[in-house]
Motif scaffolding. Structure first.
Motif, PDB file in Angstrom:
ATOM      1  N   ASP A 128      92.402 -26.936  19.659  1.00  0.00           N
ATOM      2  CA  ASP A 128      93.391 -26.002  19.112  1.00  0.00           C
ATOM      3  C   ASP A 128      93.634 -24.808  20.026  1.00  0.00           C
ATOM      4  O   ASP A 128      94.245 -23.825  19.613  1.00  0.00           O
ATOM      5  CB  ASP A 128      92.946 -25.541  17.713  1.00  0.00           C
ATOM      6  CG  ASP A 128      92.980 -26.711  16.744  1.00  0.00           C
ATOM      7  OD1 ASP A 128      93.973 -27.463  16.769  1.00  0.00           O
ATOM      8  OD2 ASP A 128      92.001 -26.908  16.003  1.00  0.00           O
ATOM      9  N   ARG A 129      93.132 -24.886  21.246  1.00  0.00           N
ATOM     10  CA  ARG A 129      93.377 -23.789  22.196  1.00  0.00           C
ATOM     11  C   ARG A 129      94.642 -24.050  23.009  1.00  0.00           C
ATOM     12  O   ARG A 129      95.037 -25.188  23.193  1.00  0.00           O
ATOM     13  CB  ARG A 129      92.197 -23.649  23.160  1.00  0.00           C
ATOM     14  CG  ARG A 129      90.965 -23.127  22.477  1.00  0.00           C
ATOM     15  CD  ARG A 129      90.039 -22.555  23.499  1.00  0.00           C
ATOM     16  NE  ARG A 129      88.690 -22.422  22.965  1.00  0.00           N
ATOM     17  CZ  ARG A 129      87.632 -22.206  23.710  1.00  0.00           C
ATOM     18  NH1 ARG A 129      87.747 -22.127  25.018  1.00  0.00           N
ATOM     19  NH2 ARG A 129      86.451 -22.070  23.161  1.00  0.00           N
ATOM     20  N   LYS A 130      95.194 -22.955  23.516  1.00  0.00           N
ATOM     21  CA  LYS A 130      96.336 -23.066  24.436  1.00  0.00           C
ATOM     22  C   LYS A 130      95.784 -23.181  25.867  1.00  0.00           C
ATOM     23  O   LYS A 130      94.683 -22.706  26.150  1.00  0.00           O
ATOM     24  CB  LYS A 130      97.211 -21.814  24.340  1.00  0.00           C
ATOM     25  CG  LYS A 130      97.919 -21.654  22.988  1.00  0.00           C
ATOM     26  CD  LYS A 130      99.330 -22.210  23.073  1.00  0.00           C
ATOM     27  CE  LYS A 130     100.085 -22.112  21.779  1.00  0.00           C
ATOM     28  NZ  LYS A 130     100.593 -20.791  21.501  1.00  0.00           N
ATOM     29  N   PRO A 131      96.549 -23.773  26.797  1.00  0.00           N
ATOM     30  CA  PRO A 131      96.047 -23.951  28.174  1.00  0.00           C
ATOM     31  C   PRO A 131      95.546 -22.659  28.817  1.00  0.00           C
ATOM     32  O   PRO A 131      94.579 -22.675  29.569  1.00  0.00           O
ATOM     33  CB  PRO A 131      97.269 -24.494  28.921  1.00  0.00           C
ATOM     34  CG  PRO A 131      98.040 -25.210  27.877  1.00  0.00           C
ATOM     35  CD  PRO A 131      97.856 -24.434  26.606  1.00  0.00           C
ATOM     36  N   LYS A 132      96.202 -21.521  28.523  1.00  0.00           N
ATOM     37  CA  LYS A 132      95.777 -20.283  29.193  1.00  0.00           C
ATOM     38  C   LYS A 132      94.382 -19.832  28.737  1.00  0.00           C
ATOM     39  O   LYS A 132      93.777 -18.975  29.379  1.00  0.00           O
ATOM     40  CB  LYS A 132      96.809 -19.181  28.970  1.00  0.00           C
ATOM     41  CG  LYS A 132      96.917 -18.668  27.570  1.00  0.00           C
ATOM     42  CD  LYS A 132      97.930 -17.552  27.485  1.00  0.00           C
ATOM     43  CE  LYS A 132      98.162 -17.162  26.031  1.00  0.00           C
ATOM     44  NZ  LYS A 132      99.288 -16.277  25.865  1.00  0.00           N
ATOM     45  N   GLN A 133      93.901 -20.412  27.627  1.00  0.00           N
ATOM     46  CA  GLN A 133      92.566 -20.047  27.153  1.00  0.00           C
ATOM     47  C   GLN A 133      91.490 -20.976  27.721  1.00  0.00           C
ATOM     48  O   GLN A 133      90.340 -20.912  27.301  1.00  0.00           O
ATOM     49  CB  GLN A 133      92.530 -20.114  25.613  1.00  0.00           C
ATOM     50  CG  GLN A 133      93.460 -19.126  24.961  1.00  0.00           C
ATOM     51  CD  GLN A 133      93.623 -19.391  23.474  1.00  0.00           C
ATOM     52  OE1 GLN A 133      94.059 -20.463  23.068  1.00  0.00           O
ATOM     53  NE2 GLN A 133      93.254 -18.412  22.681  1.00  0.00           N
ATOM     54  N   LEU A 134      91.868 -21.849  28.663  1.00  0.00           N
ATOM     55  CA  LEU A 134      90.918 -22.821  29.221  1.00  0.00           C
ATOM     56  C   LEU A 134      90.604 -22.494  30.685  1.00  0.00           C
ATOM     57  O   LEU A 134      91.420 -21.896  31.381  1.00  0.00           O
ATOM     58  CB  LEU A 134      91.516 -24.227  29.156  1.00  0.00           C
ATOM     59  CG  LEU A 134      91.976 -24.740  27.789  1.00  0.00           C
ATOM     60  CD1 LEU A 134      92.636 -26.106  27.953  1.00  0.00           C
ATOM     61  CD2 LEU A 134      90.825 -24.828  26.816  1.00  0.00           C
ATOM     62  N   SER A 135      89.436 -22.942  31.134  1.00  0.00           N
ATOM     63  CA  SER A 135      89.092 -22.803  32.553  1.00  0.00           C
ATOM     64  C   SER A 135      89.800 -23.902  33.346  1.00  0.00           C
ATOM     65  O   SER A 135      90.365 -24.836  32.757  1.00  0.00           O
ATOM     66  CB  SER A 135      87.588 -22.938  32.726  1.00  0.00           C
ATOM     67  OG  SER A 135      87.212 -24.268  32.444  1.00  0.00           O
ATOM     68  N   GLY A 136      89.736 -23.800  34.677  1.00  0.00           N
ATOM     69  CA  GLY A 136      90.386 -24.795  35.535  1.00  0.00           C
ATOM     70  C   GLY A 136      89.894 -26.211  35.256  1.00  0.00           C
ATOM     71  O   GLY A 136      90.687 -27.148  35.131  1.00  0.00           O
ATOM     72  N   GLY A 137      88.583 -26.367  35.115  1.00  0.00           N
ATOM     73  CA  GLY A 137      88.000 -27.697  34.881  1.00  0.00           C
ATOM     74  C   GLY A 137      88.431 -28.250  33.527  1.00  0.00           C
ATOM     75  O   GLY A 137      88.728 -29.443  33.399  1.00  0.00           O
ATOM     76  N   GLN A 138      88.471 -27.363  32.521  1.00  0.00           N
ATOM     77  CA  GLN A 138      88.883 -27.811  31.183  1.00  0.00           C
ATOM     78  C   GLN A 138      90.352 -28.234  31.194  1.00  0.00           C
ATOM     79  O   GLN A 138      90.728 -29.242  30.600  1.00  0.00           O
ATOM     80  CB  GLN A 138      88.672 -26.676  30.174  1.00  0.00           C
ATOM     81  CG  GLN A 138      87.209 -26.420  29.872  1.00  0.00           C
ATOM     82  CD  GLN A 138      86.993 -25.136  29.086  1.00  0.00           C
ATOM     83  OE1 GLN A 138      87.793 -24.205  29.139  1.00  0.00           O
ATOM     84  NE2 GLN A 138      85.890 -25.066  28.366  1.00  0.00           N
ATOM     85  N   ARG A 139      91.184 -27.472  31.913  1.00  0.00           N
ATOM     86  CA  ARG A 139      92.605 -27.825  32.007  1.00  0.00           C
ATOM     87  C   ARG A 139      92.762 -29.197  32.656  1.00  0.00           C
ATOM     88  O   ARG A 139      93.590 -30.002  32.232  1.00  0.00           O
ATOM     89  CB  ARG A 139      93.353 -26.800  32.860  1.00  0.00           C
ATOM     90  CG  ARG A 139      93.592 -25.509  32.137  1.00  0.00           C
ATOM     91  CD  ARG A 139      94.363 -24.556  33.017  1.00  0.00           C
ATOM     92  NE  ARG A 139      94.113 -23.199  32.561  1.00  0.00           N
ATOM     93  CZ  ARG A 139      94.746 -22.135  33.018  1.00  0.00           C
ATOM     94  NH1 ARG A 139      95.650 -22.255  33.959  1.00  0.00           N
ATOM     95  NH2 ARG A 139      94.478 -20.930  32.554  1.00  0.00           N
ATOM     96  N   GLN A 140      91.953 -29.431  33.687  1.00  0.00           N
ATOM     97  CA  GLN A 140      92.058 -30.710  34.372  1.00  0.00           C
ATOM     98  C   GLN A 140      91.657 -31.842  33.429  1.00  0.00           C
ATOM     99  O   GLN A 140      92.268 -32.912  33.436  1.00  0.00           O
ATOM    100  CB  GLN A 140      91.176 -30.688  35.630  1.00  0.00           C
ATOM    101  CG  GLN A 140      91.409 -31.831  36.572  1.00  0.00           C
ATOM    102  CD  GLN A 140      92.866 -31.988  36.949  1.00  0.00           C
ATOM    103  OE1 GLN A 140      93.637 -32.642  36.250  1.00  0.00           O
ATOM    104  NE2 GLN A 140      93.273 -31.362  38.043  1.00  0.00           N
ATOM    105  N   ARG A 141      90.637 -31.601  32.613  1.00  0.00           N
ATOM    106  CA  ARG A 141      90.205 -32.626  31.656  1.00  0.00           C
ATOM    107  C   ARG A 141      91.305 -32.898  30.625  1.00  0.00           C
ATOM    108  O   ARG A 141      91.540 -34.035  30.219  1.00  0.00           O
ATOM    109  CB  ARG A 141      88.909 -32.209  30.965  1.00  0.00           C
ATOM    110  CG  ARG A 141      87.719 -32.159  31.914  1.00  0.00           C
ATOM    111  CD  ARG A 141      86.440 -32.668  31.265  1.00  0.00           C
ATOM    112  NE  ARG A 141      86.084 -31.963  30.046  1.00  0.00           N
ATOM    113  CZ  ARG A 141      85.374 -30.846  30.008  1.00  0.00           C
ATOM    114  NH1 ARG A 141      84.943 -30.306  31.127  1.00  0.00           N
ATOM    115  NH2 ARG A 141      85.078 -30.280  28.866  1.00  0.00           N
ATOM    116  N   VAL A 142      92.002 -31.814  30.204  1.00  0.00           N
ATOM    117  CA  VAL A 142      93.104 -32.004  29.254  1.00  0.00           C
ATOM    118  C   VAL A 142      94.208 -32.841  29.906  1.00  0.00           C
ATOM    119  O   VAL A 142      94.776 -33.739  29.283  1.00  0.00           O
ATOM    120  CB  VAL A 142      93.672 -30.645  28.786  1.00  0.00           C
ATOM    121  CG1 VAL A 142      94.884 -30.850  27.881  1.00  0.00           C
ATOM    122  CG2 VAL A 142      92.608 -29.836  28.067  1.00  0.00           C
ATOM    123  N   ALA A 143      94.481 -32.536  31.182  1.00  0.00           N
ATOM    124  CA  ALA A 143      95.526 -33.293  31.891  1.00  0.00           C
ATOM    125  C   ALA A 143      95.147 -34.771  31.958  1.00  0.00           C
ATOM    126  O   ALA A 143      96.001 -35.651  31.787  1.00  0.00           O
ATOM    127  CB  ALA A 143      95.723 -32.722  33.291  1.00  0.00           C
TER     128      ALA A 143
END
Lengths: 356, 273
Positions: A128-143
């Motif tokens: 339920d988080r927005k991308p700006k609330q994630l670290s680089g690694g977490q964003r990559q995992r979401v991608a």
């Protein structure tokens, strides 16, 4: 899982050809890495496979179906971008389910697939988080998660780790390798980082100037490069290239290093005596047991703890990098006889082609 | 290093200068509010203290002017002009930035050149066009010429440069058509740009005077700016009443700015974060 074929695929912008006839077969479940220097066309080729760039000529087939004019969303591919390309106004859950929503997949099915992917990538608490609330690694995992939920035939990764710091890059590299095993998916991965290529790939495609220079397994490319470019590109530090000349003796052909005394490398291919060649020796192939030696003076030393890189120069100005486990006692300015096994050296003709 | 006296002198000058500039900026508002509470004669005499005529001025304004109709006219014109300008100009800005074609830059430059044509030069041809279309004395005639704003298109194109092209690629892979990418990805991502443009366009449309003065000819169609102007140009203008009208005319634009100032600042700095 799926098979992909490229047959004489070309791409031109106006009159300028950037992909110059690529032929490639990718088998089901293979992890294929496109490597090459900046501007070699590897990302363009990936984007052509994705359908984000038109194919000027040639055929792209996936599972024997011609895909040249098929929409990206209907090719059965999913792509992970260098900058993650997460929609900033959507939560992780919405990002991951977005493509499915547009494909008309029922809500319950979307929820199920998102949960599954979140489980695989340990994204549960972040949904339920927005991308700006994630670290680089977490964003990559979401991608990556966004790609997984689509159950694609082929995953495309465009330099996915370039924006991460060194430690996270190693971690994500392992994650991607684990994911490949777990999903048994066909993956095409673009990188300019040869460590990523060597560690992840079943098959590496080395590109330069829009042309495929060589295709093979990582160790095949390392041990048996087809030309000077591949030999120099694969391996770190880079292979040393020294000027040599062909000579015939005892009924056999050798490549000799005229500036370095007696050092001779046997050549099985036919070559006329006095032909100029290039001799390649990898830094890690220098060792005390070698039968040939080069007289050098150490310019500079890099002590990495486990090993030492000695940057040594010959009187003719050629720089040779030597990797050694016993380099702690070496000093800059010191003269050394760097020994190597001639059987490990590679010989290339004047056009850069390998003489085997 | 400066000594203590030098520092104090610099600070005094800086704050004095900033204070003066702030006063000059806010003085028209103070004058407007004080004027609204004074009689016309007191205002002409230059009285700058609060007076006791505020209620009387408000009463006179509401009896002289059909306030609901005038505000409805202004709101209709401003809202339609703003929404249509944002829709058309953002599409144009998106198109100019996203789609490559051989003549793109030439067309764009030609469009920017239109910024150099003063409105006075366009007024008469526009009036003739509206007359031929039978639109004189309608609000459509006020709204139409403002929709394709070269400045707002320029603003959107420049802002679109910060829109990551990979988002568009990702949306294509996700199965979106170009119009869906615009509507579901571009618009929400660029909302700060829209907010900043909304404020600029809304204020321009609300305060528009010259063109409505030419095309709106009956009292039933006039906007607040025209009504205030006609009050001020009466044979015996009642400045207190004019000031009340000005305060009321200012309120919507102030409200829009206060509600959207954060997005406005973000939009002016660059919208994609």
């Amino acid at each position: 899982m799926s098979e992909l074929q490229l047959s004489d695929v070309r791409k031109s912008y106006g009159g300028f050809e950037v992909i110059k006839g690529v032929d490639l077969d990718i088998r089901s479940g293979e992890f294929v890495v496109f490597v090459g220097p900046s501007g070699c066309g590897k990302s363009t080729l990936l984007r052509m496979i994705a359908g984000l760039e038109d194919i000027t000529s040639g055929d792209l087939t996936i599972d024997d179906v011609l895909m040249n004019d098929v929409d990206p969303s209907k090719r059965g591919i999913a792509m992970v971008f260098q900058s993650y390309a997460l929609y900033p106004h959507m939560t992780v859950r919405e990002n991951m389910g977005f493509a499915l929503r547009f494909a008309g997949v029922p809500k319950a099915e979307i929820e199920k697939r998102v949960s599954e992917a979140a489980g695989i990538l340990e994204l549960g608490p972040l949904l339920d988080r927005k991308p700006k609330q994630l670290s680089g690694g977490q964003r990559q995992r979401v991608a990556i998660g966004r790609a997984i939920v689509r159950h694609p035939k082929i995953f495309l990764f465009d330099e996915p780790l370039s924006n991460l710091d060194a430690e996270l890059r190693v971690h994500m590299r392992i994650e991607i390798a684990r994911l490949h095993k777990q999903l048994a998916a066909t993956i095409i991965y673009v990188t300019h980082d040869q460590v990523e290529a060597m560690t992840l790939a079943d098959k590496i495609v080395v590109m330069r100037g829009g042309v495929v220079e060589q295709v093979g397994s990582p160790l095949d490319l390392y041990d048996d490069p087809a030309n000077l470019f591949v030999a120099g590109f694969i391996g770190s530090p880079k292979m040393n290239f020294l000027k040599g000349v062909i000579e015939a003796a005892d009924g056999r052909t050798y490549a000799r290093l005229p500036d370095y005394g007696d050092a001779r490398i046997p050549v099985n291919a036919r070559a006329a005596p006095e032909t100029r060649v290039t001799i390649g020796i990898r830094p890690e192939h220098f060792n005390d047991q070698g039968s040939a030696s080069l007289d050098l003076t150490i310019d500079m030393l890099e002590h990495l703890g486990g090993e030492t890189f000695a940057y040594a120069r010959h009187g003719n100005g050629e720089l040779v990098v030597i990797e050694t486990k016993n380099g702690r006692g070496l000093k800059a300015g010191e003269r050394i006889a760097a020994r190597f096994d001639p059987a490990c050296a590679l010989v290339f003709d004047a056009d850069g082609k390998r003489l085997r | 290093m400066k000594n203590g006296i030098g520092r104090i002198a610099t600070a005094t000058f800086t704050y004095g200068f900033l204070g003066l500039m702030a006063f000059l900026s806010i003085f028209p508002f103070i004058w407007m509010v004080l004027g609204a509470s004074n009689s016309s004669i007191d205002i002409i005499k230059g009285r700058i203290l609060p007076g006791e005529a505020f209620t009387a001025n408000v009463g006179k304004f509401f009896t002289t002017v059909n306030v609901p109709l005038v505000f409805w006219n202004s709101a209709k014109v401003a809202i339609f002009a703003t929404v249509l300008t944002l829709a058309v100009s953002s599409l144009a800005g998106y198109g100019f930035e996203m789609f490559r074609s051989r003549h793109r830059e030439r067309v764009y430059r030609a469009m920017l050149l239109t910024l150099m044509i003063p409105f006075a030069a366009l007024m008469i041809p526009l009036f003739i066009m509206m007359g031929k279309a039978g639109l004189i004395n309608t609000h459509i005639a006020v709204v139409l010429p403002s929709i394709g704003s070269a400045f707002v298109i320029f603003y959107f194109r420049q802002s679109t440069k910060a829109f990551p092209s990979e988002l568009r690629d990702a949306a294509k892979v996700d199965g979106l058509k170009e119009w869906q990418i615009f509507l579901f990805i571009y618009v929400p991502v660029m909302r700060s740009t829209y907010a900043a443009a909304f404020i600029i366009v809304f204020m321009t449309a609300w305060n528009n005077y010259l063109w409505p003065l030419i095309v709106l000819q009956s009292n039933e169609t006039k906007t607040i700016t025209l009504v205030i102007s006609s009050l001020a140009s009466a044979y015996y203008p009642d400045y207190g009443v004019v000031m009340v009208g000005t305060i009321l005319a200012t309120l919507p634009t102030l409200a829009v700015f206060f509600f959207m100032q954060r997005q406005f600042v973000q939009g002016m700095l660059g919208s994609v974060k």
